[in-house]
Design an enzyme around this catalytic site. Structure first.
Site, PDB file in Angstrom:
ATOM      1  N   ASP A 171      36.077  32.139  52.004  1.00 51.44           N
ATOM      2  CA  ASP A 171      35.552  31.571  50.752  1.00 51.44           C
ATOM      3  C   ASP A 171      34.484  30.525  51.041  1.00 51.44           C
ATOM      4  OD1 ASP A 171      35.309  31.121  48.074  1.00 51.44           O
ATOM      5  OD2 ASP A 171      37.126  29.914  47.894  1.00 51.44           O
TER       6      ASP A 171
ATOM      7  N   ARG B 284      22.910  33.807  46.899  1.00 44.10           N
ATOM      8  CA  ARG B 284      24.337  33.906  47.217  1.00 44.10           C
ATOM      9  C   ARG B 284      24.584  34.963  48.300  1.00 44.10           C
ATOM     10  NH1 ARG B 284      28.056  31.717  44.197  1.00 44.10           N
ATOM     11  NH2 ARG B 284      29.474  33.402  44.712  1.00 44.10           N
TER      12      ARG B 284
ATOM     13  N   ASN C   9      36.534  40.626  41.958  1.00 43.43           N
ATOM     14  CA  ASN C   9      35.152  40.336  42.370  1.00 43.43           C
ATOM     15  C   ASN C   9      34.111  41.264  41.728  1.00 43.43           C
ATOM     16  OD1 ASN C   9      36.033  39.264  45.736  1.00 43.43           O
ATOM     17  ND2 ASN C   9      35.589  38.025  43.933  1.00 43.43           N
TER      18      ASN C   9
HETATM   19  C1  FPP Z   1      33.912  34.330  48.610  1.00 42.81           C
HETATM   20  O1  FPP Z   1      32.909  33.315  48.631  1.00 42.81           O
HETATM   21  C2  FPP Z   1      33.442  35.470  49.355  1.00 42.81           C
HETATM   22  C3  FPP Z   1      33.384  36.759  48.906  1.00 42.81           C
HETATM   23  C4  FPP Z   1      33.852  37.155  47.548  1.00 42.81           C
HETATM   24  C5  FPP Z   1      32.822  37.841  49.727  1.00 42.81           C
HETATM   25  C6  FPP Z   1      33.273  37.797  51.138  1.00 42.81           C
HETATM   26  C7  FPP Z   1      32.588  38.860  51.858  1.00 42.81           C
HETATM   27  C8  FPP Z   1      32.078  38.715  53.083  1.00 42.81           C
HETATM   28  C9  FPP Z   1      32.214  37.488  53.914  1.00 42.81           C
HETATM   29  C10 FPP Z   1      31.410  39.873  53.711  1.00 42.81           C
HETATM   30  C11 FPP Z   1      32.438  40.562  54.518  1.00 42.81           C
HETATM   31  C12 FPP Z   1      31.834  41.584  55.284  1.00 42.81           C
HETATM   32  C13 FPP Z   1      32.529  42.397  56.079  1.00 42.81           C
HETATM   33  C14 FPP Z   1      31.744  43.253  56.942  1.00 42.81           C
HETATM   34  C15 FPP Z   1      34.006  42.467  56.110  1.00 42.81           C
HETATM   35  P1  FPP Z   1      32.266  32.892  47.247  1.00 42.81           P
HETATM   36  O2  FPP Z   1      31.106  33.763  46.967  1.00 42.81           O
HETATM   37  O3  FPP Z   1      33.315  32.900  46.165  1.00 42.81           O
HETATM   38  O4  FPP Z   1      31.811  31.437  47.550  1.00 42.81           O
HETATM   39  P2  FPP Z   1      31.658  30.269  46.474  1.00 42.81           P
HETATM   40  O5  FPP Z   1      33.033  29.973  45.981  1.00 42.81           O
HETATM   41  O6  FPP Z   1      31.078  29.168  47.287  1.00 42.81           O
HETATM   42  O7  FPP Z   1      30.742  30.764  45.396  1.00 42.81           O
END
Ligand code: FPP
Length: 237
Positions: free
Chosen positions: A14, A27, A62
């Site tokens: 996260d 993002r 998501n």
């Molecule tokens: C949450 O951060 C993250 C996600 C919903 C996506 C996570 C995906 C990846 C790290 C890519 C994974 C790739 C592979 C190859 C497995 P957020 O966007 O909610 O962060 P924020 O809370 O700061 O907005």
């Protein structure tokens, strides 16, 4: 005293969006860096002898994100899975057995097919089970297990009164793997967000303000050290 390694670690990746915002980036630039960190932490966990690791990459909730962000995350999955194939299974050489947990129905067909290939190719690897939760929801996972058991009841294979906790454990997506000993959530949020609900009954939690793209192997080490100072009683004294 010798340090105990958790057998299974769960990680909620996260903070990618905030990391990008801090740098004036999109993002999806944050997700891209998040995917790089995912590779590094996965390799590191394999190196130090963790037996199972589960990464929360995309939840059933998501899909509510803007379409261009969802598309960018899907592209990262394609890239990673395609590259796993191209590198003639570098991950398999390292001993990584890949599993994708979550509902596949709503995922693009080409990604499902890449997931199946990665699972098939790596099925004999034995050093570490790497679970990537994609289109995953903990409650839905339990619903899916209950549906399988209901079908067995309908077929006359089991009696409802004989259903045990083990029957649920044997029918969830991580069947056969130990429950997570340690769940890590960076980015300053203190919630489980529908991650490994059944499996986390006795997990230890480790929270930190670090944003996922800044997370390093030293942070993983710190979480493992803290885990070693916890007194796990599993309801006993
Ligand atoms: C949450 O951060 C993250 C996600 C919903 C996506 C996570 C995906 C990846 C790290 C890519 C994974 C790739 C592979 C190859 C497995 P957020 O966007 O909610 O962060 P924020 O809370 O700061 O907005």
């Amino acid at each position: 005293m010798e340090r105990k390694l958790p057998k299974h670690i769960g990680i909620i990746m996260d903070g990618n969006g905030r990391w990008a915002k801090q740098r004036g980036l999109n993002r999806w630039d944050g997700h891209k860096e998040g995917a790089n960190v995912f590779r590094k932490i996965c390799d590191y966990a394999c190196e130090i002898g963790i037996e199972s690791i589960t990464f929360y990459a995309f939840s059933t909730e998501n899909w509510r994100r803007p379409p261009e962000e969802v598309a960018a995350i899907m592209e990262l999955f394609r890239e990673y899975l395609g590259e796993a194939e191209d590198r003639e299974n570098e991950n398999i050489q390292k001993g990584m057995c890949m599993h994708f947990i979550g509902r596949r129905d709503d995922m693009p067909d080409d990604i499902v097919s890449l997931m199946e290939t990665a699972e098939e190719n790596s099925k004999d690897a034995t050093k570490i089970d790497v679970n990537i939760a994609i289109n995953y929801g903990g409650r839905l996972e339990i619903v899916d297990a209950v549906k399988k058991l209901a079908q067995k009841v309908k077929n006359g294979e089991i009696n409802p009164e004989d259903i045990t906790e083990d029957d649920i454990s044997d029918n969830i997506y991580t069947a056969g793997q130990p429950d997570p000993d340690l769940i890590i959530r960076p980015s300053g949020e203190y919630r489980l967000s529908n991650f490994l609900l059944w499996q986390s009954a006795y997990s230890e939690f480790w929270f930190s303000d670090i944003l996922w793209p800044d997370f390093t192997s030293d942070d993983l080490e710190k979480a493992i050290d803290d885990y070693n100072n916890r007194n796990r009683r599993f309801g006993g004294v």
